[in-house]
Write an enzyme that holds these catalytic residues in place. Sequence first.
Site, PDB file in Angstrom:
ATOM      1  CG  ASP A  32      -2.065   0.960   1.095  1.00 27.15           C
ATOM      2  OD1 ASP A  32      -3.215   0.513   0.965  1.00 27.15           O
ATOM      3  OD2 ASP A  32      -1.809   2.198   1.103  1.00 27.15           O
ATOM      4  CG  HIS A 100      -8.583  -3.019  -2.320  1.00 26.86           C
ATOM      5  ND1 HIS A 100      -9.552  -2.365  -3.044  1.00 26.86           N
ATOM      6  CD2 HIS A 100      -8.423  -2.311  -1.187  1.00 26.86           C
ATOM      7  CE1 HIS A 100      -9.954  -1.293  -2.378  1.00 26.86           C
ATOM      8  NE2 HIS A 100      -9.285  -1.253  -1.236  1.00 26.86           N
TER       9      HIS A 100
HETATM   10  P1  5GP Z   1      -9.676   1.452   0.338  1.00 26.10           P
HETATM   11  O1  5GP Z   1      -9.781   2.785   1.051  1.00 26.10           O
HETATM   12  O2  5GP Z   1     -10.421   1.480  -0.990  1.00 26.10           O
HETATM   13  O3  5GP Z   1     -10.060   0.278   1.201  1.00 26.10           O
HETATM   14  O4  5GP Z   1      -8.131   1.208   0.042  1.00 26.10           O
HETATM   15  C1  5GP Z   1      -7.468   1.719  -1.062  1.00 26.10           C
HETATM   16  C2  5GP Z   1      -6.018   1.682  -0.702  1.00 26.10           C
HETATM   17  O5  5GP Z   1      -5.262   1.858  -1.888  1.00 26.10           O
HETATM   18  C3  5GP Z   1      -5.575   2.783   0.272  1.00 26.10           C
HETATM   19  O6  5GP Z   1      -5.040   2.175   1.456  1.00 26.10           O
HETATM   20  C4  5GP Z   1      -4.528   3.566  -0.516  1.00 26.10           C
HETATM   21  O7  5GP Z   1      -3.440   3.973   0.292  1.00 26.10           O
HETATM   22  C5  5GP Z   1      -4.107   2.588  -1.584  1.00 26.10           C
HETATM   23  N1  5GP Z   1      -3.687   3.202  -2.838  1.00 26.10           N
HETATM   24  C6  5GP Z   1      -4.330   4.201  -3.518  1.00 26.10           C
HETATM   25  N2  5GP Z   1      -3.674   4.488  -4.651  1.00 26.10           N
HETATM   26  C7  5GP Z   1      -2.589   3.670  -4.688  1.00 26.10           C
HETATM   27  C8  5GP Z   1      -1.526   3.505  -5.636  1.00 26.10           C
HETATM   28  O8  5GP Z   1      -1.449   4.167  -6.685  1.00 26.10           O
HETATM   29  N3  5GP Z   1      -0.586   2.571  -5.341  1.00 26.10           N
HETATM   30  C9  5GP Z   1      -0.629   1.818  -4.195  1.00 26.10           C
HETATM   31  N4  5GP Z   1       0.353   0.915  -4.007  1.00 26.10           N
HETATM   32  N5  5GP Z   1      -1.636   1.936  -3.300  1.00 26.10           N
HETATM   33  C10 5GP Z   1      -2.600   2.855  -3.543  1.00 26.10           C
END
Ligand code: 5GP
Length: 114
Positions: A32, A100
């Site tokens: 992440d 994810h």
């Molecule tokens: P959500 O909030 O949808 O459960 O998690 C999305 C996750 O994706 C977040 O923890 C955020 O830090 C991560 N994330 C967003 N954009 C990117 C990216 O471009 N690369 C990586 N490696 N992680 C990302």
Amino acid sequence: MSDPDCLFCKIVAGEIPADKVGETEHTVAFRDINPQAPTHVLVIPKVHQPDIGSLAAAEPEAAVALLVEAERVARDEGTGSFRLVFNTGADAFQTVFHCHGHVLSGRSLTWPPG
Ligand code: 5GP
Ligand code: ZN
């Protein structure tokens, strides 16, 4: 199968770089960008599905593969004690609508989550 506007589909396709820690027939695992624990890895299916429920319904084999890979990542990259989180829906702080699992490990985790 894939969405041209989806960030995680672009990571699967290699169009956006990611710090990968594993790849299987059905999944990609990468760190992440904003880690919330010493080990914070996202395990995603290669197919585009918005969340774990729709993935399990449409592609059960990929959903099981994601769980198997999450356990491996927790063992190989963390301590083996881990939390697997699927934020599902905007009110649960899902921000990327490509399924994810967050594998969080490497520190004591509190309960309940916020
Ligand atoms: P959500 O909030 O949808 O459960 O998690 C999305 C996750 O994706 C977040 O923890 C955020 O830090 C991560 N994330 C967003 N954009 C990117 C990216 O471009 N690369 C990586 N490696 N992680 C990302
Ligand atoms: Zn996608």
